[in-house]
Design a protein around this motif. Structure first.
Motif, PDB file in Angstrom:
ATOM      1  N   ASP A 176      39.006  86.972  57.742  1.00  0.00           N
ATOM      2  CA  ASP A 176      38.156  85.836  57.383  1.00  0.00           C
ATOM      3  C   ASP A 176      37.332  86.156  56.137  1.00  0.00           C
ATOM      4  N   LYS A 181      37.957  81.599  56.464  1.00  0.00           N
ATOM      5  CA  LYS A 181      38.154  81.347  57.893  1.00  0.00           C
ATOM      6  C   LYS A 181      39.313  80.404  58.185  1.00  0.00           C
ATOM      7  N   ASP A 182      39.844  79.750  57.153  1.00  0.00           N
ATOM      8  CA  ASP A 182      40.993  78.869  57.351  1.00  0.00           C
ATOM      9  C   ASP A 182      42.305  79.589  57.033  1.00  0.00           C
TER      10      ASP A 182
END
Length: 236
Positions: A176, A181-182
Protein backbone atom coordinates in the motif's frame (compact mmCIF):
# COMPACT_ATOMS: atom_id res chain seq x y z
CA UNK A 1 37.42 -80.32 -7.18
CA UNK A 2 35.45 -81.55 -10.15
CA UNK A 3 34.70 -79.54 -13.28
CA UNK A 4 31.03 -79.31 -12.40
CA UNK A 5 31.90 -77.98 -8.93
CA UNK A 6 34.20 -75.31 -10.41
CA UNK A 7 31.48 -74.30 -12.84
CA UNK A 8 29.02 -74.03 -9.96
CA UNK A 9 31.38 -71.76 -8.01
CA UNK A 10 31.83 -69.50 -11.06
CA UNK A 11 28.08 -69.28 -11.58
CA UNK A 12 27.57 -68.49 -7.91
CA UNK A 13 30.15 -65.68 -7.91
CA UNK A 14 28.80 -64.13 -11.12
CA UNK A 15 26.71 -60.97 -10.55
CA UNK A 16 25.73 -57.71 -12.24
CA UNK A 17 28.90 -55.95 -11.15
CA UNK A 18 31.21 -58.66 -12.42
CA UNK A 19 29.41 -58.81 -15.77
CA UNK A 20 29.55 -55.02 -16.13
CA UNK A 21 33.23 -55.01 -15.15
CA UNK A 22 33.99 -57.72 -17.71
CA UNK A 23 32.23 -55.86 -20.53
CA UNK A 24 34.04 -52.65 -19.65
CA UNK A 25 37.37 -54.50 -19.59
CA UNK A 26 36.66 -56.19 -22.91
CA UNK A 27 34.59 -53.70 -24.96
CA UNK A 28 35.11 -55.83 -28.07
CA UNK A 29 33.16 -58.73 -26.53
CA UNK A 30 30.14 -58.30 -28.81
CA UNK A 31 32.38 -57.84 -31.84
CA UNK A 32 33.84 -61.25 -31.13
CA UNK A 33 30.41 -62.68 -30.38
CA UNK A 34 28.23 -60.77 -32.85
CA UNK A 35 25.47 -63.44 -33.06
CA UNK A 36 24.56 -62.58 -29.45
CA UNK A 37 23.44 -59.10 -30.52
CA UNK A 38 20.51 -60.56 -32.42
CA UNK A 39 19.73 -63.30 -29.91
CA UNK A 40 19.66 -61.19 -26.74
CA UNK A 41 16.17 -59.81 -26.12
CA UNK A 42 15.26 -57.10 -23.63
CA UNK A 43 11.85 -55.95 -22.34
CA UNK A 44 10.47 -52.99 -24.27
CA UNK A 45 10.45 -49.81 -22.18
CA UNK A 46 6.96 -48.74 -23.27
CA UNK A 47 5.21 -51.76 -24.74
CA UNK A 48 4.47 -54.27 -21.96
CA UNK A 49 5.15 -57.84 -22.98
CA UNK A 50 7.18 -56.90 -26.07
CA UNK A 51 10.92 -57.33 -26.46
CA UNK A 52 13.64 -55.66 -28.49
CA UNK A 53 17.19 -56.60 -29.39
CA UNK A 54 20.19 -55.23 -27.55
CA UNK A 55 21.05 -53.03 -30.53
CA UNK A 56 17.52 -51.61 -30.65
CA UNK A 57 17.69 -50.86 -26.94
CA UNK A 58 21.03 -49.08 -27.40
CA UNK A 59 19.57 -46.98 -30.19
CA UNK A 60 16.58 -46.09 -28.01
CA UNK A 61 18.79 -45.15 -25.05
CA UNK A 62 21.00 -42.99 -27.27
CA UNK A 63 17.93 -41.34 -28.79
CA UNK A 64 16.53 -40.49 -25.35
CA UNK A 65 19.91 -39.20 -24.23
CA UNK A 66 20.09 -37.04 -27.34
CA UNK A 67 16.61 -35.64 -26.66
CA UNK A 68 17.63 -34.83 -23.09
CA UNK A 69 20.72 -33.00 -24.33
CA UNK A 70 18.62 -31.10 -26.86
CA UNK A 71 16.24 -29.98 -24.09
CA UNK A 72 19.14 -28.81 -21.95
CA UNK A 73 20.65 -26.97 -24.90
CA UNK A 74 17.33 -25.26 -25.61
CA UNK A 75 17.10 -24.18 -21.98
CA UNK A 76 20.60 -22.72 -22.14
CA UNK A 77 19.80 -20.90 -25.38
CA UNK A 78 16.57 -19.50 -23.88
CA UNK A 79 18.46 -18.26 -20.81
CA UNK A 80 21.17 -16.72 -23.00
CA UNK A 81 18.56 -14.93 -25.12
CA UNK A 82 16.78 -13.63 -22.01
CA UNK A 83 20.07 -12.39 -20.55
CA UNK A 84 20.97 -10.76 -23.85
CA UNK A 85 17.61 -8.98 -23.85
CA UNK A 86 18.14 -7.74 -20.30
CA UNK A 87 21.64 -6.54 -21.13
CA UNK A 88 20.22 -4.56 -24.05
CA UNK A 89 17.58 -2.96 -21.80
CA UNK A 90 20.20 -2.02 -19.23
CA UNK A 91 22.29 -0.50 -22.02
CA UNK A 92 19.34 1.68 -23.04
CA UNK A 93 18.81 2.70 -19.41
CA UNK A 94 22.49 3.68 -19.23
CA UNK A 95 22.14 5.84 -22.33
CA UNK A 96 19.10 7.62 -20.90
CA UNK A 97 20.87 8.27 -17.58
CA UNK A 98 23.99 9.58 -19.32
CA UNK A 99 21.86 12.15 -21.17
CA UNK A 100 20.15 13.29 -17.94
CA UNK A 101 21.80 16.30 -16.33
CA UNK A 102 19.46 17.28 -13.50
CA UNK A 103 17.61 15.36 -10.80
CA UNK A 104 14.20 15.80 -12.53
CA UNK A 105 15.73 14.56 -15.81
CA UNK A 106 17.26 11.56 -14.02
CA UNK A 107 13.96 10.64 -12.40
CA UNK A 108 12.19 10.98 -15.77
CA UNK A 109 14.87 8.83 -17.45
CA UNK A 110 14.41 6.04 -14.90
CA UNK A 111 10.61 6.12 -15.21
CA UNK A 112 10.69 6.17 -19.01
CA UNK A 113 13.21 3.33 -19.23
CA UNK A 114 11.29 1.11 -16.83
CA UNK A 115 8.05 1.72 -18.70
CA UNK A 116 9.31 1.59 -22.30
CA UNK A 117 12.44 -0.58 -22.16
CA UNK A 118 11.55 -3.00 -19.36
CA UNK A 119 7.75 -2.83 -19.80
CA UNK A 120 7.41 -2.36 -16.04
CA UNK A 121 4.05 -0.63 -15.74
CA UNK A 122 4.01 -0.71 -11.94
CA UNK A 123 7.16 0.94 -10.65
CA UNK A 124 7.89 3.38 -7.83
CA UNK A 125 10.99 5.36 -6.92
CA UNK A 126 11.17 6.24 -3.22
CA UNK A 127 13.84 8.87 -2.54
CA UNK A 128 15.17 10.12 0.78
CA UNK A 129 16.48 13.37 -0.73
CA UNK A 130 15.58 16.88 0.42
CA UNK A 131 14.59 17.93 -3.11
CA UNK A 132 12.13 15.06 -3.56
CA UNK A 133 8.94 16.65 -2.09
CA UNK A 134 9.09 19.52 -4.57
CA UNK A 135 9.37 17.06 -7.49
CA UNK A 136 6.56 14.65 -6.55
CA UNK A 137 3.77 16.53 -8.33
CA UNK A 138 5.61 16.61 -11.67
CA UNK A 139 6.70 12.94 -11.48
CA UNK A 140 3.22 11.64 -10.66
CA UNK A 141 2.78 8.28 -8.92
CA UNK A 142 6.24 7.11 -9.92
CA UNK A 143 8.03 9.28 -7.35
CA UNK A 144 7.48 9.11 -3.60
CA UNK A 145 9.28 11.16 -0.97
CA UNK A 146 10.35 9.41 2.20
CA UNK A 147 12.61 9.65 5.21
CA UNK A 148 14.67 6.92 6.78
CA UNK A 149 12.90 7.43 10.13
CA UNK A 150 9.35 7.23 8.76
CA UNK A 151 7.29 4.32 10.16
CA UNK A 152 6.42 3.15 6.65
CA UNK A 153 10.07 3.18 5.61
CA UNK A 154 11.11 1.28 8.73
CA UNK A 155 9.14 -1.72 7.46
CA UNK A 156 11.88 -2.02 4.79
CA UNK A 157 14.72 -1.80 7.34
CA UNK A 158 16.02 -5.34 6.73
CA UNK A 159 16.10 -4.68 2.98
CA UNK A 160 17.97 -1.41 3.43
CA UNK A 161 20.48 -2.87 5.87
CA UNK A 162 21.25 -5.75 3.52
CA UNK A 163 21.92 -3.38 0.63
CA UNK A 164 20.88 -6.12 -1.81
CA UNK A 165 17.83 -6.52 -4.06
CA UNK A 166 15.01 -8.75 -2.92
CA UNK A 167 12.17 -10.37 -4.83
CA UNK A 168 8.89 -11.92 -3.78
CA UNK A 169 5.66 -10.95 -2.12
CA UNK A 170 5.48 -8.07 0.33
CA UNK A 171 3.24 -7.29 3.27
CA UNK A 172 0.01 -5.46 2.57
CA UNK A 173 1.25 -2.35 4.40
CA UNK A 174 4.42 -2.26 2.28
CA UNK A 175 2.45 -2.77 -0.94
CA UNK A 176 0.00 0.00 0.00
CA UNK A 177 2.85 2.39 0.84
CA UNK A 178 4.62 1.78 -2.46
CA UNK A 179 1.78 1.44 -4.93
CA UNK A 180 -1.25 2.88 -3.13
CA UNK A 181 -4.14 1.22 -1.34
CA UNK A 182 -5.91 0.49 -4.63
CA UNK A 183 -3.00 -1.73 -5.79
CA UNK A 184 -4.56 -5.13 -5.16
CA UNK A 185 -3.33 -6.27 -8.61
CA UNK A 186 0.29 -6.29 -7.36
CA UNK A 187 1.16 -9.95 -6.77
CA UNK A 188 4.95 -9.80 -6.48
CA UNK A 189 7.60 -7.10 -6.16
CA UNK A 190 11.29 -6.58 -6.93
CA UNK A 191 12.93 -4.20 -4.45
CA UNK A 192 16.34 -2.59 -4.98
CA UNK A 193 18.01 -0.41 -2.32
CA UNK A 194 19.73 2.65 -3.75
CA UNK A 195 23.09 3.59 -2.29
CA UNK A 196 24.98 2.00 0.62
CA UNK A 197 22.34 0.44 2.88
CA UNK A 198 19.69 2.21 0.82
CA UNK A 199 20.65 5.68 2.01
CA UNK A 200 19.25 7.26 -1.18
CA UNK A 201 16.00 5.30 -1.38
CA UNK A 202 14.30 2.27 -2.88
CA UNK A 203 13.37 1.30 -6.42
CA UNK A 204 10.31 -0.97 -6.51
CA UNK A 205 8.93 -2.83 -9.53
CA UNK A 206 5.59 -4.61 -9.17
CA UNK A 207 3.88 -7.32 -11.21
CA UNK A 208 0.37 -8.74 -11.16
CA UNK A 209 1.75 -12.28 -11.44
CA UNK A 210 2.58 -13.65 -7.98
CA UNK A 211 5.41 -15.73 -9.47
CA UNK A 212 6.92 -13.02 -11.70
CA UNK A 213 9.34 -11.97 -8.95
CA UNK A 214 10.15 -14.86 -6.63
CA UNK A 215 12.83 -15.26 -3.90
CA UNK A 216 14.79 -17.89 -5.86
CA UNK A 217 15.36 -15.76 -8.96
CA UNK A 218 18.71 -14.15 -9.76
CA UNK A 219 19.05 -10.50 -8.72
CA UNK A 220 22.25 -9.74 -10.65
CA UNK A 221 20.54 -7.51 -13.21
CA UNK A 222 18.53 -5.75 -10.51
CA UNK A 223 21.82 -4.96 -8.76
CA UNK A 224 23.18 -3.45 -11.96
CA UNK A 225 20.07 -1.33 -12.44
CA UNK A 226 20.30 -0.20 -8.81
CA UNK A 227 23.96 0.78 -9.22
CA UNK A 228 23.26 2.76 -12.40
CA UNK A 229 20.37 4.64 -10.81
CA UNK A 230 22.43 5.30 -7.67
CA UNK A 231 25.34 6.78 -9.60
CA UNK A 232 22.99 8.95 -11.66
CA UNK A 233 21.23 10.27 -8.54
CA UNK A 234 24.53 11.07 -6.81
CA UNK A 235 25.70 12.95 -9.91
CA UNK A 236 22.50 15.00 -10.29
Amino acid sequence: MTTSQARGIKQYSLNDCSVAEYLQTYPDFFERNSPLLTKLRLPHLRDAGATVSLVERQVEVLRERNQSLERKLKELVDVARANDGLADRIHRLSQRLIRARTLPETIDAVETSLREDFEAMHSVLVLFLEQTPSLEAAAGRFLRSGKAGDPDVKTFESLLQSGRPRCGQVRDAQRDYLFGKDSVEIGSVALTPLGPKGELGILAIGASDAERFHPAMSTEFLSRVGELVTYALMRS
